[in-house]
Design an enzyme around this catalytic site. Structure first.
Site, PDB file in Angstrom:
ATOM      1  N   LYS A   1       0.826  -1.221   0.000  1.00  0.00           N
ATOM      2  CA  LYS A   1       0.000   0.000   0.000  1.00  0.00           C
ATOM      3  C   LYS A   1       0.855   1.264   0.000  1.00  0.00           C
ATOM      4  CE  LYS A   1      -4.282  -1.878   1.870  1.00  0.00           C
ATOM      5  NZ  LYS A   1      -5.353  -1.794   2.848  1.00  0.00           N
TER       6      LYS A   1
ATOM      7  N   ASP B   1     -10.283   2.493   0.856  1.00  0.00           N
ATOM      8  CA  ASP B   1     -10.610   2.084   2.236  1.00  0.00           C
ATOM      9  C   ASP B   1     -11.309   3.223   2.968  1.00  0.00           C
ATOM     10  OD1 ASP B   1      -9.525  -0.487   2.116  1.00  0.00           O
ATOM     11  OD2 ASP B   1      -7.521   0.205   2.694  1.00  0.00           O
TER      12      ASP B   1
HETATM   13  P1  NAP Z   1      -1.363  -2.329  10.936  1.00  0.00           P
HETATM   14  O1  NAP Z   1      -1.018  -1.169  10.073  1.00  0.00           O
HETATM   15  O2  NAP Z   1      -0.381  -3.424  11.122  1.00  0.00           O
HETATM   16  O3  NAP Z   1      -1.779  -1.742  12.399  1.00  0.00           O
HETATM   17  C1  NAP Z   1      -2.022  -2.634  13.469  1.00  0.00           C
HETATM   18  C2  NAP Z   1      -2.575  -1.856  14.655  1.00  0.00           C
HETATM   19  O4  NAP Z   1      -2.874  -2.812  15.690  1.00  0.00           O
HETATM   20  C3  NAP Z   1      -1.600  -0.851  15.261  1.00  0.00           C
HETATM   21  O5  NAP Z   1      -2.309   0.252  15.764  1.00  0.00           O
HETATM   22  C4  NAP Z   1      -0.980  -1.655  16.403  1.00  0.00           C
HETATM   23  O6  NAP Z   1      -0.484  -0.873  17.457  1.00  0.00           O
HETATM   24  C5  NAP Z   1      -2.186  -2.430  16.878  1.00  0.00           C
HETATM   25  N1  NAP Z   1      -1.815  -3.615  17.644  1.00  0.00           N
HETATM   26  C6  NAP Z   1      -1.272  -4.761  17.174  1.00  0.00           C
HETATM   27  N2  NAP Z   1      -1.064  -5.634  18.177  1.00  0.00           N
HETATM   28  C7  NAP Z   1      -1.500  -5.006  19.317  1.00  0.00           C
HETATM   29  C8  NAP Z   1      -1.536  -5.373  20.693  1.00  0.00           C
HETATM   30  N3  NAP Z   1      -1.098  -6.573  21.115  1.00  0.00           N
HETATM   31  N4  NAP Z   1      -2.047  -4.489  21.582  1.00  0.00           N
HETATM   32  C9  NAP Z   1      -2.498  -3.277  21.176  1.00  0.00           C
HETATM   33  N5  NAP Z   1      -2.461  -2.867  19.888  1.00  0.00           N
HETATM   34  C10 NAP Z   1      -1.968  -3.730  18.979  1.00  0.00           C
HETATM   35  O7  NAP Z   1      -2.687  -3.043  10.400  1.00  0.00           O
HETATM   36  P2  NAP Z   1      -3.877  -2.407   9.533  1.00  0.00           P
HETATM   37  O8  NAP Z   1      -3.631  -2.643   8.098  1.00  0.00           O
HETATM   38  O9  NAP Z   1      -4.119  -1.029  10.020  1.00  0.00           O
HETATM   39  O10 NAP Z   1      -5.090  -3.369   9.948  1.00  0.00           O
HETATM   40  C11 NAP Z   1      -5.670  -3.311  11.257  1.00  0.00           C
HETATM   41  C12 NAP Z   1      -6.851  -4.275  11.321  1.00  0.00           C
HETATM   42  O11 NAP Z   1      -7.865  -3.847  10.411  1.00  0.00           O
HETATM   43  C13 NAP Z   1      -6.482  -5.702  10.922  1.00  0.00           C
HETATM   44  O12 NAP Z   1      -7.108  -6.589  11.808  1.00  0.00           O
HETATM   45  C14 NAP Z   1      -7.063  -5.856   9.517  1.00  0.00           C
HETATM   46  O13 NAP Z   1      -7.478  -7.168   9.254  1.00  0.00           O
HETATM   47  C15 NAP Z   1      -8.278  -4.937   9.587  1.00  0.00           C
HETATM   48  N6  NAP Z   1      -8.616  -4.411   8.256  1.00  0.00           N
HETATM   49  C16 NAP Z   1      -9.850  -4.750   7.727  1.00  0.00           C
HETATM   50  C17 NAP Z   1     -10.202  -4.277   6.470  1.00  0.00           C
HETATM   51  C18 NAP Z   1     -11.531  -4.660   5.906  1.00  0.00           C
HETATM   52  O14 NAP Z   1     -11.703  -4.574   4.677  1.00  0.00           O
HETATM   53  N7  NAP Z   1     -12.512  -5.003   6.711  1.00  0.00           N
HETATM   54  C19 NAP Z   1      -9.331  -3.449   5.753  1.00  0.00           C
HETATM   55  C20 NAP Z   1      -8.100  -3.120   6.320  1.00  0.00           C
HETATM   56  C21 NAP Z   1      -7.744  -3.619   7.584  1.00  0.00           C
HETATM   57  P3  NAP Z   1       1.040  -0.300  17.423  1.00  0.00           P
HETATM   58  O15 NAP Z   1       0.973   0.910  16.529  1.00  0.00           O
HETATM   59  O16 NAP Z   1       1.335   0.043  18.821  1.00  0.00           O
HETATM   60  O17 NAP Z   1       1.908  -1.385  16.873  1.00  0.00           O
END
Ligand code: NAP
Length: 280
Positions: free
Chosen positions: A66, A102
């Protein structure tokens, strides 16, 4: 002959994009064939050369592309530029044009649910790529957003996208007690609760929410997540990640095909296809 579309990423074989796009193309009579293509991070340039040479109409991008795609694009939608991330790339005359669906996809999902972000108070958990898109969409829609994240600096970077409407605070019990009683919408944009990932240590914070609050989890595998299950059992309205998945795909296909799509024309087929698809 059908024009080619695909989703690239690594890992990507779990992606629902081929199912969603091929279903919509069938319903709408659009002549595209959409497949899933695993591309390693160091093979992006080779993929782009191949896609142009083979006349691909475009592609969607997931992890880790991305942000990595940005230097290769000939044109970038202003929204995608603000976010610094694209999930949709159209190829026209050998040139690459990037978009982020998104952000408007999440707002479309909320509106479909009857939730207008204007003047609503939102608590957003997480500050990754998805949280950024959601925060920007909500702020542009007129909401006031409080971003809480394990890593406060990342929450501050998200809030900085819309400094007039978003603030970043530490994710701790004191802050939760301050902000949750006033929330109209709580969004989980962390990976907590996703299959194979960590889980919330406790769901006690749900007690702080007003009964009218909508609880939204971006995760769609599993669905419902434990967060939504607990929220539902407290009588709170919930929304899982599928509406976002669906609406970002509809908006991506609009870019690929250059047509306007009425979600009502494709939603029943998409929901049916997702119901019969294996989880993942
Ligand atoms: P990302 O960029 O990797 O961000 C992950 C987030 O989760 C960060 O804020 C991270 O905090 C936090 N996190 C991870 N482990 C944690 C823990 N143990 N305790 C507290 N916070 C934690 O991922 P992303 O792309 O934004 O995606 C996030 C979620 O959205 C995923 O589950 C993904 O499947 C979902 N999503 C869904 C769609 C859909 O179409 N429905 C689209 C996109 C994403 P830190 O910053 O502190 O590491």
């Amino acid at each position: 002959m059908s024009r080619t579309l695909c989703v690239i990423g690594d890992p990507v074989t779990h992606s629902k994009s081929p199912l969603l796009h091929n279903t919509m193309c069938q319903v709408l009579g659009l002549d595209f064939a959409y497949h899933c293509q695993t591309v390693k991070a160091n093979a992006l340039e080779d993929f782009l050369t191949q896609a142009k040479a083979q006349g691909y109409a475009g592609f969607n991008a997931t992890m880790p592309f991305k942000e990595l795609l940005l230097p290769y694009l000939d044109g970038l939608d202003p929204l995608a530029m603000t976010l610094g991330a694209v999930n949709t790339v159209c190829i026209k005359d050998g040139k690459l044009y990037g978009y982020n669906t998104d952000c408007p996809g999440y707002i479309a999902a909320l509106r479909e649910r009857g939730f207008d972000p204007k003047e609503k108070k939102v608590v957003l958990l997480g500050a990754g790529g998805a949280a950024k898109a959601v925060a920007l969409g909500l702020c542009e829609g007129g909401a006031a957003v409080t971003v809480l994240n394990r890593t406060l600096e990342k929450a501050q970077a998200v809030a900085h996208l819309c400094p007039d409407r978003a603030v970043a605070l530490p994710w701790d019990d004191k802050t939760l007690a301050q902000v949750l009683p006033h929330a109209d919408l709580l969004v989980n944009a962390t990976s907590l609760g996703m299959a194979g990932q960590g889980q919330f240590a406790s769901f006690d914070f749900l007690r702080l929410l007003p009964k009218t609050c909508l609880v939204s989890d971006l995760i769609y595998h599993p669905s419902p997540t434990a967060l939504l299950e607990k929220a539902g059992s407290r009588g709170l309205a919930t929304m899982d990640g599928l509406p976002l998945l669906i609406h970002q795909a509809i908006l991506a296909l609009e870019h690929f095909a250059g047509v306007k799509i009425d979600p009502a024309d494709v939603l029943p087929a998409l929901e049916g296809a997702l119901k019969t698809a294996p989880a993942g």
